[in-house]
Design a protein around this motif. Structure first.
Motif, PDB file in Angstrom:
ATOM      1  N   LYS A  29       0.850  -1.200   0.000  1.00 62.29           N
ATOM      2  CA  LYS A  29       0.000   0.000   0.000  1.00 62.29           C
ATOM      3  C   LYS A  29       0.879   1.240   0.000  1.00 62.29           C
ATOM      4  CE  LYS A  29      -2.787  -0.917   3.564  1.00 62.29           C
ATOM      5  NZ  LYS A  29      -3.913  -0.676   4.487  1.00 62.29           N
ATOM      6  N   ARG A  30       0.383   2.283  -0.607  1.00 58.92           N
ATOM      7  CA  ARG A  30       1.248   3.452  -0.796  1.00 58.92           C
ATOM      8  C   ARG A  30       1.486   4.219   0.507  1.00 58.92           C
ATOM      9  NH1 ARG A  30       0.363   7.296  -5.609  1.00 58.92           N
ATOM     10  NH2 ARG A  30      -1.204   8.127  -4.179  1.00 58.92           N
ATOM     11  N   GLY A 519       1.819  12.439  -8.398  1.00 57.84           N
ATOM     12  CA  GLY A 519       0.716  11.514  -8.646  1.00 57.84           C
ATOM     13  C   GLY A 519       1.208  10.101  -8.867  1.00 57.84           C
ATOM     14  N   MET A 703       0.309  -3.269  -8.096  1.00 54.74           N
ATOM     15  CA  MET A 703      -0.914  -2.488  -7.858  1.00 54.74           C
ATOM     16  C   MET A 703      -0.781  -1.081  -8.433  1.00 54.74           C
ATOM     17  SD  MET A 703      -2.548  -1.385  -4.193  1.00 54.74           S
ATOM     18  CE  MET A 703      -1.304  -0.140  -3.871  1.00 54.74           C
ATOM     19  N   THR A 704       0.352  -0.428  -8.159  1.00 50.93           N
ATOM     20  CA  THR A 704       0.483   0.939  -8.670  1.00 50.93           C
ATOM     21  C   THR A 704       0.741   0.932 -10.179  1.00 50.93           C
ATOM     22  OG1 THR A 704       2.838   1.049  -8.115  1.00 50.93           O
ATOM     23  CG2 THR A 704       1.293   1.858  -6.468  1.00 50.93           C
ATOM     24  N   GLY A 707      -2.469   0.753 -11.754  1.00 52.81           N
ATOM     25  CA  GLY A 707      -3.077   2.085 -11.650  1.00 52.81           C
ATOM     26  C   GLY A 707      -2.636   2.988 -12.787  1.00 52.81           C
ATOM     27  N   HIS A 708      -1.346   2.934 -13.099  1.00 53.67           N
ATOM     28  CA  HIS A 708      -0.837   3.727 -14.219  1.00 53.67           C
ATOM     29  C   HIS A 708      -1.454   3.260 -15.536  1.00 53.67           C
ATOM     30  CE1 HIS A 708       2.022   6.533 -12.728  1.00 53.67           C
ATOM     31  NE2 HIS A 708       2.719   5.648 -12.071  1.00 53.67           N
ATOM     32  N   ARG A 710      -4.308   1.775 -16.061  1.00 45.76           N
ATOM     33  CA  ARG A 710      -5.729   2.146 -16.176  1.00 45.76           C
ATOM     34  C   ARG A 710      -5.901   3.649 -16.335  1.00 45.76           C
ATOM     35  NH1 ARG A 710      -6.561  -1.978 -11.987  1.00 45.76           N
ATOM     36  NH2 ARG A 710      -7.208  -3.850 -13.117  1.00 45.76           N
ATOM     37  N   GLY A 711      -5.140   4.403 -15.551  1.00 47.57           N
ATOM     38  CA  GLY A 711      -5.247   5.867 -15.651  1.00 47.57           C
ATOM     39  C   GLY A 711      -4.811   6.345 -17.028  1.00 47.57           C
ATOM     40  N   ALA A 714      -7.456   5.559 -19.567  1.00 53.05           N
ATOM     41  CA  ALA A 714      -8.557   6.539 -19.523  1.00 53.05           C
ATOM     42  C   ALA A 714      -8.165   7.797 -20.296  1.00 53.05           C
ATOM     43  CB  ALA A 714      -8.907   6.886 -18.080  1.00 53.05           C
ATOM     44  N   ASN A 752     -14.292  -2.262 -16.415  1.00 52.27           N
ATOM     45  CA  ASN A 752     -13.224  -3.143 -15.955  1.00 52.27           C
ATOM     46  C   ASN A 752     -12.142  -3.237 -17.023  1.00 52.27           C
ATOM     47  OD1 ASN A 752     -11.641  -5.045 -14.730  1.00 52.27           O
ATOM     48  ND2 ASN A 752     -13.161  -6.695 -14.772  1.00 52.27           N
ATOM     49  N   VAL A 753     -11.037  -2.540 -16.809  1.00 51.13           N
ATOM     50  CA  VAL A 753      -9.878  -2.714 -17.686  1.00 51.13           C
ATOM     51  C   VAL A 753      -9.079  -3.851 -17.075  1.00 51.13           C
ATOM     52  CG1 VAL A 753      -7.740  -1.691 -18.540  1.00 51.13           C
ATOM     53  CG2 VAL A 753      -9.815  -0.300 -18.415  1.00 51.13           C
TER      54      VAL A 753
ATOM     55  N   CYS B 138      -6.450  10.730 -12.824  1.00 51.05           N
ATOM     56  CA  CYS B 138      -5.340   9.782 -12.623  1.00 51.05           C
ATOM     57  C   CYS B 138      -5.720   8.313 -12.730  1.00 51.05           C
ATOM     58  CB  CYS B 138      -4.724   9.976 -11.238  1.00 51.05           C
ATOM     59  SG  CYS B 138      -3.987  11.583 -10.957  1.00 51.05           S
ATOM     60  N   GLN B 142     -11.681   2.990 -11.957  1.00 47.94           N
ATOM     61  CA  GLN B 142     -12.028   1.618 -11.581  1.00 47.94           C
ATOM     62  C   GLN B 142     -11.714   1.326 -10.116  1.00 47.94           C
ATOM     63  OE1 GLN B 142     -10.770  -1.204 -14.499  1.00 47.94           O
ATOM     64  NE2 GLN B 142     -10.722  -2.888 -13.048  1.00 47.94           N
TER      65      GLN B 142
END
Ligand code: FES
Ligand code: FES
Lengths: 820, 162
Positions: A29-30, A519, A703-704, A707-708, A710-711, A714, A752-753, B138, B142
Motif C-alpha cells: 500500500k502506498r 501523482g 498495484m500501482t 493504476g498507471h 488504467r489511468g 482513460a 473493468n480494464v 489519474c 475503476q
C-alpha cells in the motif's frame, strides 16, 4: 538482424532480475496515501507565507496582434492593488523564458509588443487578494492591432509578412524542417510488392491534471536571493535556468518543491508561473502567490499535446513482411518552441514499433501557429507514432485482406533477436512480443468475442474488437534534446538521478529524492527498493524531496524513467551503507567484513550463530562512538550516502544523424484489446470489455503499475474519443473550460480494464525494471481506433483521425449510409 | 472593498472572518479556516474536487458563496478520520489504490460518504452513477469504484460490531 557495427555498451546491472525478493513485486500500500486521504497533502496552493500577495494575469483576447498601448492607471488605483506590471516592466527585471530549441524562440512570461496566442499574459497584477487582482485585470485598457491569425499549420507554413509569428527568426512560420532517413528506404520501396498509403490526423489534446500550476515566490533584498515554492518537476536538473531568466546568479535562487496534483508531463518544467510570481515578489518586496485558474491552464500552460498531420506509406514484400515505412509529418507546435522537436525524437526511438522493418524515413515540418505551445503529455509524441504505426498495420490488413493478429505475429521482432537495433539506431534492450499478444488473446477470449460479434451483427448491433501491439520506450537519455537540431546548441549527455540516504542514530532511514511526487508513487517505490536492499522494515523508512540548495544531480520523472533511475541510485547508496555497516559490525564482532551478511535488519557473521548487530545498534555506534573504532578514515562518523546513477545505456549519435545512437532503449511493450459497441444512431462508443497486457520488465509494485495502466488508458480514451482543444479560424479556443473540454468521467471508461503482465526483465537496469508510467495512453488510442473501425466495417468507415467523437462518428456513418 | 463578518461552522468548529460577500465557500474554507484538504480544480462547477457537505448533502464549494453557508453545518474531508485512525472509506481508498495524485480524493470521499449513508449496499452500477459528477484524471475510476464497494463492506461490518 543484429548490426555488428553498432556498439552496445556493457551492462552495468548489479542487482540481477529473478532473485527472491521480499518487497519488490508486492502490492505494498502506498506510503503517500494517509496524508493525502486526510487532506494533508501540501500542494502549491496550500503554501501560505505571512504577508503574501496574490497574483492574476490579464490574458490576451487576440490570437495574434500587436500591442499598441497599455493603460494600467485605473488598475493601479484600485484599493488593494500593490503592483501592476506590463511586459515592458517585466522585461526590465527578467530575460526570456528557458527554451531548449536552437536557435531559441524567444518567449517572455508577459508579452512585449506582440501577443501570439489567446490567453498569453499581457499584464500581471499583485494584490491583497485574488479577487482584487482579477478586478484590476479588468480595469487595464489595452489597444491591439490584430494581425492575421494562423490556425492551420498547412497554411501557416506558407505565410509570410504579417502572418509570421517570429519575424526575428526569418520570414517564415516553419520552425524546423528536417528529413531523416535510415536504411535503404528508396531501395526497399522499389522492391516492395505492395504499398499501402494513408493520411492520418492526430488532434491536439492535453494533460489537464486536476491541479493547475502554481508558485509562491519570495525575494530577500538583503541577500538578493529568491525562494520559490512551485509544483514543478525537473528543478534539480534545469531549474537553474530560471535564475538566468530572473537575472540572478544560480545560487541566489532556491526552488522548494511542492507535491503536484497530477502532471502527466505537463508539470515537467514549469517556467512561466514561477517567473511571474518571482518578478512580482521582487517588485513588491512581498511574497506573491500565482496559481493558474483552469482557463489559464487550458489556454496558456505551455503544455499542449502533439497536433499532427501525417502522410504515410508502408511497404510490404511478397511474403507480407513489412520492409519499409515513410512518412511526412506536419506538426503544429503553437506559438513557441520550448522543447524543440523533442517529441519526434521520442517517436524515432520506436518508430518502427515491435516490428522488423529495415528502413524508415521521417520528414518532419514543425510549424508555428497562434496557439498555446506544445509541451509534454504522457507519451511526448511517441504515443502518436504508435497510433500511426498501428493504423498503417491495420490499413495493410484491411487493404490486402490479411489477418491482423497473424500479420503482426509474422512481423514481430523475435525474442531471440534482442538486443535489437531499429533502423534509427536506437536499441530495444529486450522483449517478448508474441508472449504479450498470446496472453492478451487468451485473456480476452478473442475467438469468443469474434463469435459474439457475428451474432450481434445479425441483430443489427455493431461490436468491434480492437488490437494494438506497441512500444513503450522508457528512460530517455539527454542526447534526445539536441540531436535532431540542424546544429546542436548545448549537446549535453547527462540525465542522472541522485538520491541521498541517511540512516539516523536509531536506525531509521530518510531517502531524499530530487523531484517531488506528482501523482506517481515515488515514496512507495523508493521505500520498497531500499527496504529490499537493506532488509529494513518499510515502516522505518521515510522519503523527502530536496530543494535546489540541498539537491544533488537529478532529472526527475518523465519519459517513464523515474523508477529505473531511482532504483539505480538507491542500489548505489545502499551499497555504500552496507559496506560501512559490514565494516563496523566486523570490527565489533571480531570478524572480517567479507564474512558479513544482511538479514532482517541485522548484520551477522555468516554461519556464526548469534554473532549479529542490528542496523539500529550499528547506526548508533556510527553516529556517536567514534573512539570504539580504529583511527582510519573509513570509520569516520556518520552513516549516509549521496549517489547519482547515470543513464544505464546510451551512446552518441553519428555526425550525419544517419544513426541516432542509443537514446531510449529500455523498451516496454503492450497489447491493448478493447471491445466496443457503437450505437449507430448516436455515435456513442461503449466499452464491453478491455484487456491491456503490458511488459515493463520486473515489476516493483503491481498495484500501482496497474493504476498507471488504467489511468493512462482513460487518458488514451480521452485522446481517442473526446478530447480536443478546438481553435476557431480566428484563433479563439472554443472550449477553454471543463464543461466543453471533455475529460472522461466514470461513464466514459470501461467498467473493468483487465490488466495482465508479461515480465521480460531488462538486462541493463537494476533488478531488470523498465519504465511503465505512460503505456496506457500510448496503447489505447490505436487500439480504440482499430475497434471502432472494426465495428463500423459494414459502413466502410476509416478511423484515420482522432478524436472520433460521437458527433464525428455519427457524421461518418451518415455519410457512408448515404453513399451506399 | 466592502467586507462583512461571516461566521461558519465547519466540522463543528466556528470560524469567522471579515470577507467580501462574493468570497466563495471554497476560498473561505481554504483561506480563512485554513482547511486545505478541500481542493479547487476548475472553479466552475464541473470537476467536483471542491465537494463538501452542507447539512449532510454534497455541494460544490466553488459554486457557493461563503455567506450563503452561514447557519449551516459544513463538513470537509478533515471531518473524516485522522492518520492512524482513518475513516473506513479512507481505509478502503488506501487498500484499493483509489487515489494517485490525491487531488480529486477529498471530493470523492465526501461524495462517497453521503452516498453510502443513503445506499449502504450499492451495486457497482450504483457507485458509478454516484460518482459520475466527480472527475479524476489519474485513476481511470475503476479502483475508486472498488474502494467505495469495499468501504460499504467495511462500514457494514463496523455497524454489525457496534
Ligand atoms: S472546483 Fe468546484 S467543481 Fe471544480
Ligand atoms: S487521483 Fe489524481 S485526480 Fe484523482
Amino acid at each position: 538482424m543484429k548490426d555488428q557495427t553498432r556498439r552496445i555498451p556493457a551492462s552495468r546491472q548489479r542487482e540481477k532480475p529473478g532473485q527472491k525478493t521480499k518487497w519488490i513485486g508486492t502490492d505494498m500500500k502506498r506510503v503517500e496515501d494517509p496524508r493525502l486521504l486526510t487532506g494533508q497533502g501540501r500542494y502549491a496552493d496550500d503554501v501560505s507565507v505571512p504577508g503574501m500577495l496574490h497574483a492574476a494575469t490579464l490574458s490576451s483576447p487576440h490570437a495574434h496582434a500587436r500591442i499598441i498601448s497599455i493603460d494600467v492607471s485605473k488598475a493601479r488605483a484600485l484599493p488593494g492593488v500593490v503592483a501592476v506590471m506590463t511586459g515592458e516592466a517585466v522585461a526590465r527585471l527578467t530575460g526570456p523564458l528557458p527554451c531548449f530549441s536552437n536557435p531559441p524562440v524567444e518567449q517572455r512570461c508577459v508579452a512585449i509588443d506582440r501577443v501570439r496566442h489567446v490567453g498569453e499574459p499581457v499584464a500581471i497584477i499583485a494584490a491583497e487578494s485574488r479577487y482584487i487582482a482579477e478586478d484590476a485585470a479588468r480595469l487595464i485598457e489595452v489597444e491591439y492591432e490584430p494581425l492575421p491569425a494562423m490556425n492551420d499549420p498547412r497554411k501557416a507554413m506558407h505565410a509570410i509578412g504579417e502572418g509570421v509569428l517570429h519575424p526575428a527568426r526569418g520570414d517564415t512560420n516553419v520552425a524546423m524542417h528536417r528529413n531523416f532517413s535510415f536504411g535503404d528506404v528508396a531501395g526497399d520501396f522499389a522492391r516492395a510488392t505492395r504499398v499501402v498509403k494513408r493520411s492520418l490526423r492526430w488532434a491536439r489534446s492535453g494533460a489537464q491534471p486536476l491541479e493547475t500550476c502554481g508558485a509562491v515566490s519570495e525575494y530577500d533584498s538583503a541577500t538578493g536571493k529568491f525562494t520559490i515554492h512551485v509544483n514543478s518537476s525537473m528543478y534539480n536538473y534545469v531549474g537553474w535556468l530560471l535564475a538566468v531568466t530572473l537575472g540572478v546568479p544560480v545560487h541566489k535562487l532556491n526552488i522548494i518543491p511542492t507535491i503536484a496534483g497530477g502532471s502527466f508531463g505537463s508539470k515537467l518544467f514549469i517556467h512561466k508561473v514561477p517567473v511571474i510570481s518571482a518578478v512580482l515578489a521582487r517588485e513588491t518586496g512581498r511574497p506573491v502567490k500565482y496559481l493558474e485558474d483552469r482557463s489559464d491552464n487550458i489556454l496558456a500552460c505551455d503544455h499542449h499535446g502533439s497536433d499532427r498531420f501525417y502522410d504515410c506509406e508502408l511497404a510490404l514484400d511478397h511474403n507480407d513482411k513489412m520492409i519499409s515505412m515513410r512518412c511526412k509529418v506536419i506538426d503544429d507546435y503553437g506559438a513557441y518552441f520550448q522543447f524543440d522537436i523533442g517529441h519526434h525524437g521520442n517517436a524515432l526511438s520506436q518508430i518502427t514499433g515491435p516490428y522488423q522493418i529495415g528502413s524508415v524515413e521521417a520528414d518532419i515540418t514543425a510549424v508555428m501557429t497562434n496557439k498555446c505551445q506544445q509541451g509534454a503529455y504522457r507519451g511526448f509524441g511517441s504515443e502518436v507514432s504508435n497510433y500511426v504505426m498501428e493504423r498503417m498495420v491495420d490499413a495493410a490488413c484491411s487493404e490486402f485482406g490479411l489477418d491482423p493478429v497473424e500479420f503482426r505475429r509474422k512481423n514481430f521482432i523475435k525474442p531471440e533477436q534482442f538486443p535489437y537495433f531499429i533502423p534509427t539506431g536506437n536499441l530495444y534492450d529486450s522483449g517478448n512480443y508474441p508472449a504479450v499478444l498470446d496472453k492478451a488473446l487468451q485473456m480476452l477470449d478473442y475467438d469468443g468475442w469474434r463469435n459474439k460479434q457475428k451474432e450481434a451483427r445479425k441483430e443489427g448491433r455493431y461490436i468491434g474488437i480492437g488490437l494494438a501491439t506497441c512500444q513503450e520506450r522508457s528512460v530517455f537519455s539527454a542526447t534526445e534534446f539536441w540531436m535532431l537540431n540542424h546544429e546542436a546548441g548545448f549537446a549535453l549527455t547527462s540525465s542522472p538521478e541522485g538520491v541521498k540516504v541517511k540512516i539516523d542514530p536509531t536506525g531509521n532511514a530518510v531517502i531524499t529524492l530530487q523531484a517531488p511526487f506528482w501523482g506517481n508513487s515515488p515514496e512507495t517505490m523508493a521505500t520498497m527498493i531500499l527496504a529490499e536492499h537493506l532488509t529494513m522494515d518499510p515502516a522505518n523508512i521515510s522519503v523527502t524531496y530536496a530543494d535546489t540548495d540541498s539537491g544533488i544531480a537529478g532529472t526527475g520523472p518523465g519519459g517513464s524513467r523515474f523508477t529505473v533511475m531511482v532504483a539505480g541510485a538507491i542500489v548505489s547508496a545502499s551499497q555504500v551503507i552496507r559496506k560501512k555497516l559490514f565494516l563496523l559490525a566486523a570490527h565489533l564482532l571480531d570478524a572480517d567484513p567479507s564474512e558479513m551478511e544482511l538479514f532482517d535488519g541485522k548484520v551477522r557473521v555468516k554461519g556464526r550463530q548469534g554473532a549479529e548487530k542490528s542496523i539500529a545498534d550499528l547506526a548508533m555506534m556510527a553516529h556517536f562512538f567514534r573512539l570504539s573504532f580504529p583511527d582510519t578514515p573509513e570509520f569516520d562518523t556518520g552513516l549516509d550516502a549521496s549517489c547519482t546513477y547515470d543513464h544505464p545505456l546510451t551512446t552518441m549519435p553519428s555526425e550525419d544523424r544517419k544513426d541516432l545512437g542509443i537514446f531510449y532503449p529500455i523498451m516496454g511493450h503492450m497489447c491493448h484489446m478493447p471491445v466496443v459497441e457503437i450505437d449507430v444512431e448516436t455515435g456513442k462508443v461503449k466499452f464491453l470489455d478491455y484487456v491491456a497486457v503490458h511488459d515493463c520488465g520486473t515489476i516493483v509494485n503491481p498495484m500501482t503499475l496497474a493504476g498507471h495502466v488504467r489511468g493512462g488508458t482513460a487518458q488514451g480514451i480521452g485522446s481517442a474519443i473526446y478530447e480536443e482543444y478546438k481553435y476557431a479560424d480566428d484563433g479563439q479556443l472554443l472550449n477553454a473550460n471543463f464543461a466543453d473540454y471533455i475529460l472522461p468521467s466514470v461513464n466514459e471508461v470501461p467498467p473493468n480494464v483487465r490488466v495482465g503482465h508479461v515480465v521480460t526483465p531488462s538486462p541493463f537496469t537494476e533488478y531488470g525494471i523498465k519504465g511503465g508510467g505512460e503505456g496506457g495512453r500510448m496503447g489505447a488510442p490505436p487500439a480504440i481506433a482499430s475497434a471502432i473501425e472494426d465495428a463500423l466495417k459494414p459502413f466502410g468507415v476509416k478511423a484515420d483521425f482522432l478524436p472520433l467523437t460521437p458527433a464525428k462518428l455519427r457524421g461518418l456513418i451518415r455519410q457512408a449510409t448515404a453513399n451506399q | 472593498m466592502r467586507t462583512q463578518k461571516v461566521e461558519l461552522t465547519i466540522n463543528g468548529t466556528t470560524y469567522s472572518g471579515h470577507v467580501e460577500p462574493r468570497m466563495l465557500l471554497s476560498d473561505f474554507i481554504r483561506q480563512v479556516a485554513r482547511l486545505t484538504g478541500t481542493h479547487v480544480g476548475c472553479e466552475h462547477g464541473v470537476c467536483g474536487a471542491c465537494t463538501v457537505q452542507i447539512d449532510g448533502k454534497t455541494a460544490r464549494s466553488c459554486l457557493t458563496f461563503a455567506v450563503q453557508a452561514e447557519g449551516h453545518d459544513i463538513r470537509t474531508v478533515e471531518a473524516l478520520g485522522k492518520q492512524g485512525a482513518l475513516h473506513p472509506i479512507q481505509e478502503a481508498f488506501w487498500e484499493k489504490h483509489g487515489l494517485q495524485c490525491g487531488y480529486c480524493t477529498p471530493g470523492m470521499l465526501m461524495r462517497a460518504e453521503e452516498f453510502l449513508a443513503s445506499n449502504p449496499t450499492p451495486s457497482r452500477e450504483d457507485i458509478i452513477e454516484a460518482i459520475s459528477g466527480n472527475l479524476c484524471r489519474c485513476t481511470g475510476y475503476q479502483t475508486i469504484v472498488d474502494a467505495i464497494e469495499h468501504a460499504a463492506t467495511l462500514l457494514k461490518s463496523q455497524t454489525a460490531e457496534a
